[in-house]
Design an enzyme around this catalytic site. Structure first.
Site, PDB file in Angstrom:
ATOM      1  N   ASP A  65     -11.430   4.749  -1.116  1.00  0.00           N
ATOM      2  CA  ASP A  65     -10.481   5.684  -0.118  1.00  0.00           C
ATOM      3  C   ASP A  65      -9.575   6.315  -1.072  1.00  0.00           C
ATOM      4  O   ASP A  65      -9.371   5.641  -2.168  1.00  0.00           O
ATOM      5  CB  ASP A  65      -9.967   4.597   0.938  1.00  0.00           C
ATOM      6  CG  ASP A  65      -9.014   5.394   2.025  1.00  0.00           C
ATOM      7  OD1 ASP A  65      -9.294   6.325   2.264  1.00  0.00           O
ATOM      8  OD2 ASP A  65      -8.113   4.962   2.465  1.00  0.00           O
TER       9      ASP A  65
ATOM     10  N   ASP B 265      -7.879   0.235   2.264  1.00  0.00           N
ATOM     11  CA  ASP B 265      -6.449  -0.553   2.757  1.00  0.00           C
ATOM     12  C   ASP B 265      -6.428  -0.485   4.291  1.00  0.00           C
ATOM     13  O   ASP B 265      -5.602  -1.231   4.965  1.00  0.00           O
ATOM     14  CB  ASP B 265      -5.635  -0.213   1.895  1.00  0.00           C
ATOM     15  CG  ASP B 265      -4.942   1.217   2.316  1.00  0.00           C
ATOM     16  OD1 ASP B 265      -5.927   2.167   2.671  1.00  0.00           O
ATOM     17  OD2 ASP B 265      -3.801   1.519   2.256  1.00  0.00           O
TER      18      ASP B 265
ATOM     19  N   ASP C 166     -10.817   1.438   7.711  1.00  0.00           N
ATOM     20  CA  ASP C 166     -11.905   0.993   6.304  1.00  0.00           C
ATOM     21  C   ASP C 166     -12.802  -0.121   6.782  1.00  0.00           C
ATOM     22  O   ASP C 166     -13.662  -0.424   5.885  1.00  0.00           O
ATOM     23  CB  ASP C 166     -11.199   0.969   5.266  1.00  0.00           C
ATOM     24  CG  ASP C 166     -10.663   2.135   4.724  1.00  0.00           C
ATOM     25  OD1 ASP C 166     -11.206   3.188   4.699  1.00  0.00           O
ATOM     26  OD2 ASP C 166      -9.334   2.296   3.998  1.00  0.00           O
TER      27      ASP C 166
END
Length: 722
Positions: A411, A610, A614
């Protein structure tokens, strides 16, 4: 309940209500200590606690049995082996018959008292139909000792096949006693090693503060036990003090050494509003914190629980050892019987005595303890080492899988970047007011937990803008937010949200694209169905990101960045960092789909993220890696958690994973090769060629050596440089 039982509830709780489990068979759980009904090993408490003072009670017991056994076995060995070493005076002095009775007197306490736990476990293994290493030890030692007692008491009943050239029947008291002593030595070393695997976590627990300095409502300060701290208490942390609990700084500033938690040696500056973690060490300043998490809710407690669970978990490679062990013991018993029969028929005189020696040697040398220890010891040591370096491993399966991963999906926000964006510009449309645009945007974003929202709200507060309440707030996943402020219908989000609402502004789109090319994230502010302006936010790239990505490339990863940000911003950041593949405008559900596509193409995928959004992708990936700075649900979905929340943690996790799997493979190879070679040699396969037959004592020494070798190899992981 009587009054007596209420006086020491903590003792009752610790000794009688703790859950114990087998390190090799996790399905075995019981209240209080005992032995595993499958493998016979001593059960261990599931959780690590400082309440358990001193070493393992079983270690104390086995050490005592070993000491007594060794003291008695040495003169027994000298007495029985003296003639082979040229020491004949002792036997001549006492006479052959009295010497045998002395051997019996010396061997009996060693075998029946020092070796008693092994016989108990052997009997249980037969009753439970779970043959294990203690079955072999019990049979081998029992056969040697039982045969020798009968030889002393009733020598006349033995056929010629058991008699030596002078007509006497040989005894094996020294073999049985020395086997017990050597197996006890192996068990003591194993128990000590198993204790040491938890030393990293015990060290963390031990370093936690024992007291806290509370500030009372009237301003008084006093020292109180840590367990008395409540959420909301204000606590003073003086220079050099350990921070007692997780909290937030409400007054003062200092630098804090967080190396015990993160593995990073550089102190971190802390000022008002910053989070602090219990058990970290304050520097030269002083500050006041408000307690936010206490007791089992603190990060330290959660780390301990996670590592304890990981140490008990089983890697898929363990199934190899399980399958081998399940068939191994019955096969060994069959080989021992065949060896006895073969020696009795074709061996030299005394043939049956040779057969007995060979059968006992086969039973002892084949004990599969090294095979059973090969995987658990490495896993337990590796998880402790990972915790020291800020890499928390949720289970052994994740550790094994990560060594094979070839693709890493990351990410952007909070993973590659700091995750604390800052407002860089407010650009209103003609006729609109910049302050008003920011007021409306910040009021709307106050209801969102996204890091970009926090940047806008913080900027408005810094400028002294008063925010207003919103109603009808709605978060549109992957696009933005909307709601009603002062009767005005507001929306704030990306180009996709603008398109959904059927709006457009060519001028602002050009401005937005130019800023995205610089790596900024741009959001449009819409008021009552019209674009009123835009706000631009930049999230600085973490200092550690660039070097960590280079190292990950060196380790063979193909790195993909998947972000909800627009393509221009994503490509600008991706190009700067040398990322292999960039997927932009990705919705949360798209990340899981991307991982599925990669897996379908034969890739082994790790995902690092995080946020709450996700979690599905972390669960879908072969290995999920959560940044410790992120959401609890992300951490719960991941196989690894990185305390510091930067990519260097992934580098460490990969090194640890590869080293652990190499270590396990070495252990399994050693254990399997040892047993494969040891059993036929003990059965006498070399005797026709070299006249070589292994004695049961040598077999016991070799068996213990193999276990110690596996343990020593696993403990090398404690010094692994990460």
């Amino acid at each position: 309940m009587s009054h007596h039982s209420e006086e020491k509830p903590s003792v009752v709780s610790n000794s009688l209500t703790a859950i114990y489990t087998c390190p090799m068979h996790l399905e075995i759980e019981q209240v209080g200590p005992g032995e595993c009904p499958i493998c016979g090993m001593a059960l261990e408490p599931k959780s690590i606690s400082l309440d358990e003072e001193g070493p393992n009670p079983e270690l104390i017991d086995f050490r005592r049995r070993f000491t007594v056994g060794a003291i008695l076995a040495v003169p027994l060995l000298i007495l029985s082996m003296g003639p082979f070493l040229g020491i004949t005076g002792i036997r001549a002095f006492f006479g052959e018959q009295i010497t045998l009775w002395i051997e019996l007197a010396l061997a009996t306490p060693v075998i029946l008292w020092s070796g008693w736990p092994f016989f108990v476990r052997a009997v249980k293994s037969v009753i439970n139909f779970n043959l294990n290493m203690f079955t072999l030890i019990g049979m081998g030692v029992g056969a040697a000792y039982g045969f020798s007692i009968v030889a002393v008491l009733f020598p006349e009943i033995f056929p010629d096949g058991f008699r030596q050239a002078d007509g006497t029947v040989g005894v094996y008291f020294e073999a049985g006693a020395v086997i017990v002593v050597l197996v006890l030595l192996g068990q003591v070393l194993e128990l000590r090693a198993r204790e040491r695997t938890g030393s990293a976590i015990r060290a963390l627990l031990d370093l936690a503060a024992k007291t806290a300095r509370i500030i009372r409502d009237d301003g008084r300060e006093e020292e109180i036990p840590l367990e008395h701290v409540m959420v909301g208490d204000r606590l003073r942390v003086r220079p050099g003090d350990k921070i007692p609990v997780d909290g937030v700084v409400v007054e003062g500033h200092s630098s804090v050494d967080e190396s015990m938690i993160s593995g990073e040696p550089v102190p971190v500056e802390k000022t008002t509003g910053d989070d602090v973690t219990g058990a970290t060490i304050n520097g030269s300043g002083t500050f006041v914190i408000e307690a936010r998490r206490v007791g089992a809710d603190t990060i330290l407690s959660q780390i301990v629980e996670m590592v304890a669970n990981a140490q008990r978990s089983r890697a898929p490679i363990q199934k190899i050892a399980d399958r081998v062990s399940g068939k191994f013991v019955p096969a060994v018993i069959a080989v021992a019987l065949l060896s006895f029969i073969a020696w009795s028929i074709w061996g030299p005189e005394p043939a049956m005595a040779y057969g007995l020696v060979s059968a006992v040697a086969v039973l002892i040398i084949a004990c599969p303890c090294a095979l059973g220890l090969a995987t658990p010891m490495s896993i337990m040591t590796a998880t402790g080492r990972g915790a020291q370096a800020g890499v928390l491993i949720k289970n052994a399966e994740a550790l094994e899988r990560f060594a094979k991963v070839d693709t890493l999906l990351v990410d952007k926000t909070g993973t590659l970047t700091v995750g604390k964006p800052q407002l860089t510009a407010v650009l209103p449309e003609p006729g609109q007011d910049e302050q008003e645009i920011l007021r409306l945007a910040a009021s709307l974003e106050r209801g969102s937990e996204h890091p970009l929202a926090e940047a806008i709200v913080s900027a408005a507060e810094e400028r002294g803008i008063t925010l207003v309440k919103i109603s009808e707030f709605e978060a549109i996943i992957g696009k933005g937010v909307r709601g009603v402020v002062d009767g005005k219908k507001l929306a704030l989000g990306n180009a996709r949200l603008v398109s959904d609402l059927g709006l457009e502004s060519a001028r602002l789109m050009e401005v937005a694209n130019a800023r995205r090319d610089e790596g900024e994230t741009v959001m449009f502010v819409m008021v009552d169905g019209e674009i009123a302006g835009l706000v631009a936010v930049a999230d600085p790239i973490k200092e550690t990101t660039s070097e960590a990505l280079k190292e990950l490339h060196r380790q063979g990863f193909h790195i993909i960045m998947a972000t909800g940000d627009n393509e221009r911003t994503a490509k600008a950041i991706g190009a700067r960092l040398g990322i292999d593949d960039i997927r932009a405008d990705v919705m949360p559900e798209d990340k899981a789909r991307i991982i599925q596509e990669l897996q379908a193409a034969g890739k082994s995928v790790a995902m690092a993220g995080d946020g709450v959004n996700d979690a599905p992708a972390l669960a879908q990936a072969d290995v999920g890696i959560a940044m410790g700075t992120g959401a609890d649900v992300a951490i719960e979905s991941a196989g690894f958690t990185l305390i510091r929340g930067d990519l260097n943690g992934i580098v460490r996790a990969r090194r640890l994973s590869v080293a652990t799997m190499r270590n396990i493979s070495q252990n399994l190879f050693f254990a399997l090769a040892y047993n494969t070679l040891g059993v036929p040699v003990a059965a006498g396969i070399l005797y026709p060629f070299f006249g070589l037959l292994i004695s049961p004592m040598f077999a016991a020494a070799a068996m213990s050596f193999s276990s110690v070798s596996v343990i020593s190899n696993a403990l090398r992981l404690r010094g692994l440089k990460l």
